[in-house]
Scaffold this motif. Structure first.
Motif, PDB file in Angstrom:
ATOM      1  N   VAL A 123       0.844  -1.202   0.000  1.00 42.70           N
ATOM      2  CA  VAL A 123       0.000   0.000   0.000  1.00 42.70           C
ATOM      3  C   VAL A 123       0.876   1.248   0.000  1.00 42.70           C
ATOM      4  O   VAL A 123       1.750   1.404   0.855  1.00 42.70           O
ATOM      5  CB  VAL A 123      -0.934   0.050   1.234  1.00 42.70           C
ATOM      6  CG1 VAL A 123      -1.769   1.334   1.231  1.00 42.70           C
ATOM      7  CG2 VAL A 123      -1.840  -1.175   1.288  1.00 42.70           C
ATOM      8  N   ASP A 124       0.623   2.128  -0.956  1.00 42.12           N
ATOM      9  CA  ASP A 124       1.236   3.453  -0.980  1.00 42.12           C
ATOM     10  C   ASP A 124       0.212   4.426  -0.410  1.00 42.12           C
ATOM     11  O   ASP A 124      -0.851   4.627  -0.995  1.00 42.12           O
ATOM     12  CB  ASP A 124       1.611   3.851  -2.408  1.00 42.12           C
ATOM     13  CG  ASP A 124       2.196   5.247  -2.516  1.00 42.12           C
ATOM     14  OD1 ASP A 124       2.413   5.905  -1.473  1.00 42.12           O
ATOM     15  OD2 ASP A 124       2.422   5.701  -3.657  1.00 42.12           O
ATOM     16  N   ARG A 125       0.524   5.013   0.736  1.00 42.93           N
ATOM     17  CA  ARG A 125      -0.397   5.972   1.368  1.00 42.93           C
ATOM     18  C   ARG A 125      -0.435   7.299   0.610  1.00 42.93           C
ATOM     19  O   ARG A 125      -1.206   8.182   0.949  1.00 42.93           O
ATOM     20  CB  ARG A 125      -0.005   6.202   2.825  1.00 42.93           C
ATOM     21  CG  ARG A 125      -0.283   4.987   3.711  1.00 42.93           C
ATOM     22  CD  ARG A 125       0.049   5.281   5.163  1.00 42.93           C
ATOM     23  NE  ARG A 125      -0.633   6.452   5.644  1.00 42.93           N
ATOM     24  CZ  ARG A 125      -1.800   6.440   6.312  1.00 42.93           C
ATOM     25  NH1 ARG A 125      -2.389   5.304   6.571  1.00 42.93           N
ATOM     26  NH2 ARG A 125      -2.345   7.575   6.716  1.00 42.93           N
ATOM     27  N   GLY A 144      16.563   8.090  -7.516  1.00 47.43           N
ATOM     28  CA  GLY A 144      16.661   7.162  -8.630  1.00 47.43           C
ATOM     29  C   GLY A 144      15.957   5.836  -8.428  1.00 47.43           C
ATOM     30  O   GLY A 144      16.356   4.825  -9.006  1.00 47.43           O
ATOM     31  N   VAL A 145      14.896   5.839  -7.615  1.00 52.16           N
ATOM     32  CA  VAL A 145      14.175   4.607  -7.303  1.00 52.16           C
ATOM     33  C   VAL A 145      12.703   4.777  -7.670  1.00 52.16           C
ATOM     34  O   VAL A 145      12.079   5.775  -7.288  1.00 52.16           O
ATOM     35  CB  VAL A 145      14.299   4.264  -5.799  1.00 52.16           C
ATOM     36  CG1 VAL A 145      13.545   2.986  -5.473  1.00 52.16           C
ATOM     37  CG2 VAL A 145      15.760   4.146  -5.394  1.00 52.16           C
ATOM     38  N   ASP A 146      12.160   3.806  -8.391  1.00 43.98           N
ATOM     39  CA  ASP A 146      10.735   3.800  -8.722  1.00 43.98           C
ATOM     40  C   ASP A 146       9.957   3.091  -7.624  1.00 43.98           C
ATOM     41  O   ASP A 146      10.373   2.035  -7.149  1.00 43.98           O
ATOM     42  CB  ASP A 146      10.482   3.057 -10.039  1.00 43.98           C
ATOM     43  CG  ASP A 146      11.052   3.787 -11.244  1.00 43.98           C
ATOM     44  OD1 ASP A 146      11.088   5.034 -11.232  1.00 43.98           O
ATOM     45  OD2 ASP A 146      11.473   3.099 -12.200  1.00 43.98           O
ATOM     46  N   LEU A 147       8.817   3.657  -7.255  1.00 43.04           N
ATOM     47  CA  LEU A 147       7.924   3.025  -6.292  1.00 43.04           C
ATOM     48  C   LEU A 147       6.736   2.450  -7.052  1.00 43.04           C
ATOM     49  O   LEU A 147       6.080   3.160  -7.812  1.00 43.04           O
ATOM     50  CB  LEU A 147       7.420   4.036  -5.261  1.00 43.04           C
ATOM     51  CG  LEU A 147       6.420   3.495  -4.234  1.00 43.04           C
ATOM     52  CD1 LEU A 147       7.099   2.492  -3.310  1.00 43.04           C
ATOM     53  CD2 LEU A 147       5.811   4.636  -3.432  1.00 43.04           C
ATOM     54  N   GLU A 148       6.499   1.152  -6.856  1.00 44.78           N
ATOM     55  CA  GLU A 148       5.342   0.487  -7.443  1.00 44.78           C
ATOM     56  C   GLU A 148       4.493  -0.046  -6.309  1.00 44.78           C
ATOM     57  O   GLU A 148       5.018  -0.669  -5.380  1.00 44.78           O
ATOM     58  CB  GLU A 148       5.771  -0.679  -8.333  1.00 44.78           C
ATOM     59  CG  GLU A 148       6.597  -0.271  -9.528  1.00 44.78           C
ATOM     60  CD  GLU A 148       7.093  -1.477 -10.310  1.00 44.78           C
ATOM     61  OE1 GLU A 148       6.375  -2.502 -10.365  1.00 44.78           O
ATOM     62  OE2 GLU A 148       8.205  -1.395 -10.845  1.00 44.78           O
ATOM     63  N   ALA A 149       3.186   0.194  -6.368  1.00 45.60           N
ATOM     64  CA  ALA A 149       2.293  -0.237  -5.300  1.00 45.60           C
ATOM     65  C   ALA A 149       1.222  -1.169  -5.841  1.00 45.60           C
ATOM     66  O   ALA A 149       0.708  -0.958  -6.937  1.00 45.60           O
ATOM     67  CB  ALA A 149       1.628   0.979  -4.662  1.00 45.60           C
ATOM     68  N   LEU A 150       0.908  -2.192  -5.036  1.00 48.57           N
ATOM     69  CA  LEU A 150      -0.218  -3.047  -5.392  1.00 48.57           C
ATOM     70  C   LEU A 150      -1.514  -2.270  -5.235  1.00 48.57           C
ATOM     71  O   LEU A 150      -2.439  -2.414  -6.031  1.00 48.57           O
ATOM     72  CB  LEU A 150      -0.246  -4.300  -4.509  1.00 48.57           C
ATOM     73  CG  LEU A 150       0.986  -5.203  -4.556  1.00 48.57           C
ATOM     74  CD1 LEU A 150       0.783  -6.414  -3.652  1.00 48.57           C
ATOM     75  CD2 LEU A 150       1.295  -5.631  -5.980  1.00 48.57           C
ATOM     76  N   LEU A 151      -1.571  -1.448  -4.186  1.00 48.03           N
ATOM     77  CA  LEU A 151      -2.739  -0.615  -3.909  1.00 48.03           C
ATOM     78  C   LEU A 151      -2.275   0.758  -3.447  1.00 48.03           C
ATOM     79  O   LEU A 151      -1.187   0.895  -2.891  1.00 48.03           O
ATOM     80  CB  LEU A 151      -3.584  -1.230  -2.788  1.00 48.03           C
ATOM     81  CG  LEU A 151      -4.168  -2.613  -3.013  1.00 48.03           C
ATOM     82  CD1 LEU A 151      -4.790  -3.134  -1.720  1.00 48.03           C
ATOM     83  CD2 LEU A 151      -5.196  -2.590  -4.139  1.00 48.03           C
ATOM     84  N   THR A 152      -3.145   1.734  -3.633  1.00 53.50           N
ATOM     85  CA  THR A 152      -2.887   3.086  -3.107  1.00 53.50           C
ATOM     86  C   THR A 152      -3.931   3.410  -2.053  1.00 53.50           C
ATOM     87  O   THR A 152      -4.963   2.748  -1.927  1.00 53.50           O
ATOM     88  CB  THR A 152      -2.955   4.146  -4.220  1.00 53.50           C
ATOM     89  OG1 THR A 152      -4.294   4.178  -4.721  1.00 53.50           O
ATOM     90  CG2 THR A 152      -1.965   3.851  -5.349  1.00 53.50           C
ATOM     91  N   ALA A 153      -3.674   4.473  -1.320  1.00 50.49           N
ATOM     92  CA  ALA A 153      -4.653   4.980  -0.358  1.00 50.49           C
ATOM     93  C   ALA A 153      -5.966   5.262  -1.070  1.00 50.49           C
ATOM     94  O   ALA A 153      -7.043   4.946  -0.552  1.00 50.49           O
ATOM     95  CB  ALA A 153      -4.121   6.221   0.328  1.00 50.49           C
ATOM     96  N   ASP A 154      -5.893   5.864  -2.254  1.00 50.02           N
ATOM     97  CA  ASP A 154      -7.113   6.149  -3.015  1.00 50.02           C
ATOM     98  C   ASP A 154      -7.916   4.874  -3.281  1.00 50.02           C
ATOM     99  O   ASP A 154      -9.144   4.881  -3.172  1.00 50.02           O
ATOM    100  CB  ASP A 154      -6.788   6.836  -4.344  1.00 50.02           C
ATOM    101  CG  ASP A 154      -6.324   8.266  -4.181  1.00 50.02           C
ATOM    102  OD1 ASP A 154      -6.515   8.850  -3.072  1.00 50.02           O
ATOM    103  OD2 ASP A 154      -5.765   8.815  -5.144  1.00 50.02           O
ATOM    104  N   ASP A 155      -7.228   3.779  -3.630  1.00 52.18           N
ATOM    105  CA  ASP A 155      -7.917   2.507  -3.865  1.00 52.18           C
ATOM    106  C   ASP A 155      -8.664   2.058  -2.620  1.00 52.18           C
ATOM    107  O   ASP A 155      -9.835   1.671  -2.686  1.00 52.18           O
ATOM    108  CB  ASP A 155      -6.922   1.401  -4.257  1.00 52.18           C
ATOM    109  CG  ASP A 155      -6.185   1.665  -5.546  1.00 52.18           C
ATOM    110  OD1 ASP A 155      -6.740   2.330  -6.446  1.00 52.18           O
ATOM    111  OD2 ASP A 155      -5.037   1.185  -5.658  1.00 52.18           O
TER     112      ASP A 155
END
Length: 175
Positions: A143-145, A157-168
């Motif tokens: 989860v990305d808040r 230089g780092v990409d963040l990938e989330a399965l879900l977001t706070a919006d979801d």
């Protein structure tokens, strides 16, 4: 895996709570995602490991102690990929390592994390791994808040990938 399936599993595990909660970085929030409830629920853990497995390829995995250890272990079993554990601080006994497990110089690593808020703990892990000789340019989170983690990591230089977001999660709660 559909986002809806993971959201439903998190809700069924009672891992998404509403109220007033203090967060680890000192701020407050009107919702809380209890990582220990979803990481100790076999169904949630399986869904997360399968979703991470679809995204990691043959890369070495890294989990941040303590929270992401179940996630990285389950994903390692699902993929057959080796993993290491990134500690928040050196132990004052034993080997005193910040990185536990085998890690080769120049080895490509993807960091797995439970929840990203500011992104500081993920960035600390990335920097420790880089200091140990790893190449790290990606963090995967459950989860990305959406409170600055993606931006902080991008600055390094780092990409963040989330399965879900706070919006979801919040949209699903409104349904």
């Amino acid at each position: 895996m559909a986002d809806a399936e993971l959201i439903e599993a998190l809700q069924d595990a009672d891992a998404v709570k509403f109220g007033t909660f203090e967060l680890s970085h000192g701020g407050t929030s009107d919702y809380y995602v209890d990582k220990y409830l979803f990481e100790t629920d076999p169904h949630c853990l399986e869904l997360i490991a399968d979703a991470f497995a679809e995204r990691v390829g043959e890369t070495t995995l890294a989990g941040i102690a303590l929270g992401a250890v179940p996630l990285v272990a389950a994903t390692s079993v699902a993929t057959g990929n080796p993993y290491v554990i990134a500690r928040r601080q050196e132990k004052d006994y034993g080997t005193g390592n910040l990185i536990e497990g085998r890690l080769g110089e120049g080895e490509e690593v993807v960091v797995l994390e439970d929840i990203a808020t500011t992104g500081q703990s993920a960035l600390d892990a990335v920097e420790s791994l880089r200091d140990a000789g790893a190449v790290v340019d990606r963090v995967l989170v459950v989860v990305d808040r959406q409170e600055g983690a993606a931006e902080l990591l991008a600055d390094h230089g780092v990409d963040l990938e989330a399965l879900l977001t706070a919006d979801d999660l919040l949209s699903a709660a409104d349904d």
